[in-house]
Design a protein around this motif. Structure first.
Motif, PDB file in Angstrom:
ATOM      1  N   LYS A  67      40.609  41.212  31.769  1.00 16.73           N
ATOM      2  CA  LYS A  67      39.693  40.324  31.051  1.00 16.73           C
ATOM      3  C   LYS A  67      39.009  39.348  31.993  1.00 16.73           C
ATOM      4  O   LYS A  67      37.959  38.782  31.650  1.00 16.73           O
ATOM      5  N   THR A  68      39.595  39.130  33.168  1.00  9.75           N
ATOM      6  CA  THR A  68      39.003  38.201  34.134  1.00  9.75           C
ATOM      7  C   THR A  68      38.025  38.903  35.072  1.00  9.75           C
ATOM      8  O   THR A  68      37.428  38.268  35.930  1.00  9.75           O
ATOM      9  N   TRP A  69      37.889  40.218  34.920  1.00  5.34           N
ATOM     10  CA  TRP A  69      37.010  40.988  35.800  1.00  5.34           C
ATOM     11  C   TRP A  69      35.862  41.571  35.010  1.00  5.34           C
ATOM     12  O   TRP A  69      36.035  42.465  34.183  1.00  5.34           O
ATOM     13  N   THR A  70      34.658  41.046  35.267  1.00  3.52           N
ATOM     14  CA  THR A  70      33.438  41.609  34.704  1.00  3.52           C
ATOM     15  C   THR A  70      32.707  42.306  35.844  1.00  3.52           C
ATOM     16  O   THR A  70      31.965  41.681  36.613  1.00  3.52           O
ATOM     17  N   VAL A 109      38.041  51.842  30.289  1.00  2.48           N
ATOM     18  CA  VAL A 109      37.654  52.327  31.612  1.00  2.48           C
ATOM     19  C   VAL A 109      38.243  51.419  32.686  1.00  2.48           C
ATOM     20  O   VAL A 109      38.853  51.883  33.659  1.00  2.48           O
ATOM     21  N   LYS A 110      38.073  50.114  32.498  1.00  4.79           N
ATOM     22  CA  LYS A 110      38.575  49.160  33.487  1.00  4.79           C
ATOM     23  C   LYS A 110      40.087  49.263  33.648  1.00  4.79           C
ATOM     24  O   LYS A 110      40.612  49.280  34.766  1.00  4.79           O
ATOM     25  N   SER A 111      40.818  49.314  32.533  1.00  7.14           N
ATOM     26  CA  SER A 111      42.280  49.361  32.590  1.00  7.14           C
ATOM     27  C   SER A 111      42.770  50.567  33.363  1.00  7.14           C
ATOM     28  O   SER A 111      43.643  50.468  34.233  1.00  7.14           O
ATOM     29  N   GLN A 142      47.869  47.921  28.889  1.00  5.18           N
ATOM     30  CA  GLN A 142      47.756  47.653  27.457  1.00  5.18           C
ATOM     31  C   GLN A 142      47.332  46.214  27.281  1.00  5.18           C
ATOM     32  O   GLN A 142      47.697  45.345  28.076  1.00  5.18           O
ATOM     33  N   GLY A 143      46.521  45.958  26.280  1.00  3.56           N
ATOM     34  CA  GLY A 143      46.040  44.597  26.096  1.00  3.56           C
ATOM     35  C   GLY A 143      45.141  44.185  27.243  1.00  3.56           C
ATOM     36  O   GLY A 143      44.217  44.905  27.630  1.00  3.56           O
ATOM     37  N   ASP A 144      45.439  43.050  27.844  1.00  8.40           N
ATOM     38  CA  ASP A 144      44.593  42.498  28.905  1.00  8.40           C
ATOM     39  C   ASP A 144      45.017  42.917  30.305  1.00  8.40           C
ATOM     40  O   ASP A 144      44.348  42.552  31.276  1.00  8.40           O
ATOM     41  N   TYR A 145      46.113  43.655  30.437  1.00  2.62           N
ATOM     42  CA  TYR A 145      46.687  43.875  31.764  1.00  2.62           C
ATOM     43  C   TYR A 145      46.855  45.343  32.132  1.00  2.62           C
ATOM     44  O   TYR A 145      47.166  46.184  31.292  1.00  2.62           O
ATOM     45  N   SER A 146      46.669  45.592  33.430  1.00  4.78           N
ATOM     46  CA  SER A 146      47.161  46.794  34.084  1.00  4.78           C
ATOM     47  C   SER A 146      48.239  46.342  35.060  1.00  4.78           C
ATOM     48  O   SER A 146      48.067  45.336  35.761  1.00  4.78           O
ATOM     49  N   VAL A 147      49.354  47.083  35.106  1.00  4.04           N
ATOM     50  CA  VAL A 147      50.474  46.686  35.956  1.00  4.04           C
ATOM     51  C   VAL A 147      50.997  47.889  36.725  1.00  4.04           C
ATOM     52  O   VAL A 147      50.832  49.036  36.301  1.00  4.04           O
ATOM     53  N   LEU A 148      51.631  47.615  37.859  1.00  2.00           N
ATOM     54  CA  LEU A 148      52.277  48.647  38.659  1.00  2.00           C
ATOM     55  C   LEU A 148      53.622  48.142  39.139  1.00  2.00           C
ATOM     56  O   LEU A 148      53.763  46.981  39.543  1.00  2.00           O
ATOM     57  N   ALA A 149      54.623  49.018  39.086  1.00  2.00           N
ATOM     58  CA  ALA A 149      55.905  48.796  39.742  1.00  2.00           C
ATOM     59  C   ALA A 149      56.083  49.896  40.766  1.00  2.00           C
ATOM     60  O   ALA A 149      55.856  51.075  40.459  1.00  2.00           O
ATOM     61  N   GLY A 150      56.461  49.543  41.985  1.00  2.00           N
ATOM     62  CA  GLY A 150      56.640  50.540  43.025  1.00  2.00           C
ATOM     63  C   GLY A 150      57.901  50.277  43.825  1.00  2.00           C
ATOM     64  O   GLY A 150      58.306  49.130  44.016  1.00  2.00           O
ATOM     65  N   LEU A 201      46.746  40.387  41.246  1.00  2.80           N
ATOM     66  CA  LEU A 201      45.683  40.803  42.148  1.00  2.80           C
ATOM     67  C   LEU A 201      44.309  40.548  41.539  1.00  2.80           C
ATOM     68  O   LEU A 201      44.136  40.621  40.320  1.00  2.80           O
ATOM     69  N   ASN A 202      43.334  40.296  42.397  1.00  2.00           N
ATOM     70  CA  ASN A 202      41.940  40.327  41.963  1.00  2.00           C
ATOM     71  C   ASN A 202      41.284  41.579  42.558  1.00  2.00           C
ATOM     72  O   ASN A 202      41.922  42.332  43.304  1.00  2.00           O
TER      73      ASN A 202
END
Length: 309
Positions: free
Chosen positions: A44-47, A77-79, A129-137, A278-279
């Motif tokens: 949501k913070t990235w346009t 698409v963004k997510s 989901q929702g406003d976030y994309s997340v990664l665990a590695g 991250l941004n």
């Protein structure tokens, strides 16, 4: 375990040398806490500008770009795009595979994996989901992650929603969920349990195809807060406590919970990992194009709808 084989030694001598150096000279490794990482990106913070979409979609595989173009909404698409870029960044940094040589495929459940099998272990999982994309590695251990937005069910009241989901939770879990006095608190607890189940089944790689009411999470810390990682939730499968599973839970903000499930040897310990937010500039810092920019895709993206909710 997701691995990548170092192949064609004569063509990839530089890569092989770097991998050897990383193994025998630890001070050369990127500082990523032994490659046990948690990343979050608030879409949501990235346009994105036209140029950002143009470049970002050149960093992912053509077939993934085609999948993205099928989405109706820009948000989706963004997510998905951010998730793919997170995967490439993590694999590149944790394995020394050149960015443009990282290649993914999907298994029968649709889960992405690194193409090839060899002696460089790397494990990752993404969720959006929702406003976030997340990664665990993690460099060595299978890992699963899920993020869930805490929101009222669409077109259903809470009792009806719970009735439809009855068979997805164990008796103990429903007792915990319905032990709260308000529907708002019950929903929050419901989504917490669902997030836990998703993280676990994504780790073991079977998708939501097993009897979820045979998987029980016993919550010991009921109050969660942003940035505070809860690690004392217990996992039972068929009423047997799984002592070698470690669970991490936290809130990314007051509307989004996230859970990680990781299996480790019983005599080992693993420290909980805080999330790095991250941004876009940080995400694509190491990126290299895989194919020429696609102006048609970028224009198509800008014409897509934004979700009304």
């Amino acid at each position: 375990m997701l691995n990548y084989m170092v192949h064609k030694l004569t063509k990839n001598n530089l890569r092989t040398t770097l991998i050897f150096a990383q193994r025998h000279c630890p001070y050369l490794e990127p500082k990523m806490a032994d490659f046990n990482v948690r990343w979050a990106f608030n879409i949501k913070t990235w346009t994105p500008t036209y140029d950002e979409i143009l470049s970002a979609t050149s960093y992912i595989q053509p077939e993934e770009k085609k999948r993205l173009d099928k989405f109706v909404y820009q948000d989706d698409v963004k997510s998905s795009l951010i998730g793919r870029l997170m995967m490439r960044k993590f694999v590149h940094l944790s394995t020394a595979i050149p960015y443009h040589e990282v290649t993914f495929a999907r298994d029968e459940h649709g889960k992405p994996y690194l193409v090839g099998a060899g002696d460089i272990p790397v494990n990752f999982n993404v969720s959006h989901q929702g406003d976030y994309s997340v990664l665990a590695g993690h460099k060595e251990r299978n890992i699963g992650i899920d993020v869930m937005k805490i929101e009222p069910p669409a077109n259903k009241n809470v009792p009806e929603f719970f009735r439809l989901m009855t068979r997805q939770f164990s008796t103990h879990e429903w007792r915990t969920i319905k032990g709260y006095s308000t529907e708002k608190e019950q929903l929050k607890c419901f989504y917490r349990h669902w997030c836990l189940k998703e993280a676990y089944v994504k780790n073991i790689g079977v998708g939501l195809t097993i009897a979820l009411n045979k998987i029980t999470f016993v919550i010991n810390t009921f109050d969660m807060s942003v940035g505070n990682i809860v690690t004392d939730t217990q996992l039972y499968v068929n009423d047997v406590l799984k002592r070698d599973w470690k669970i991490e839970e936290t809130l990314l903000d007051d509307k989004h919970g996230v859970a990680v499930a990781i299996q480790i040897p019983r005599d080992s310990t693993i420290e909980p990992v805080s999330y790095s937010y991250l941004n876009f500039e940080e995400l694509v810092k190491e990126a290299q194009p895989l194919h020429p920019p696609d102006a048609t895709f970028a224009n198509s993206f800008l014409k897509k709808e934004i979700k009304p909710f």
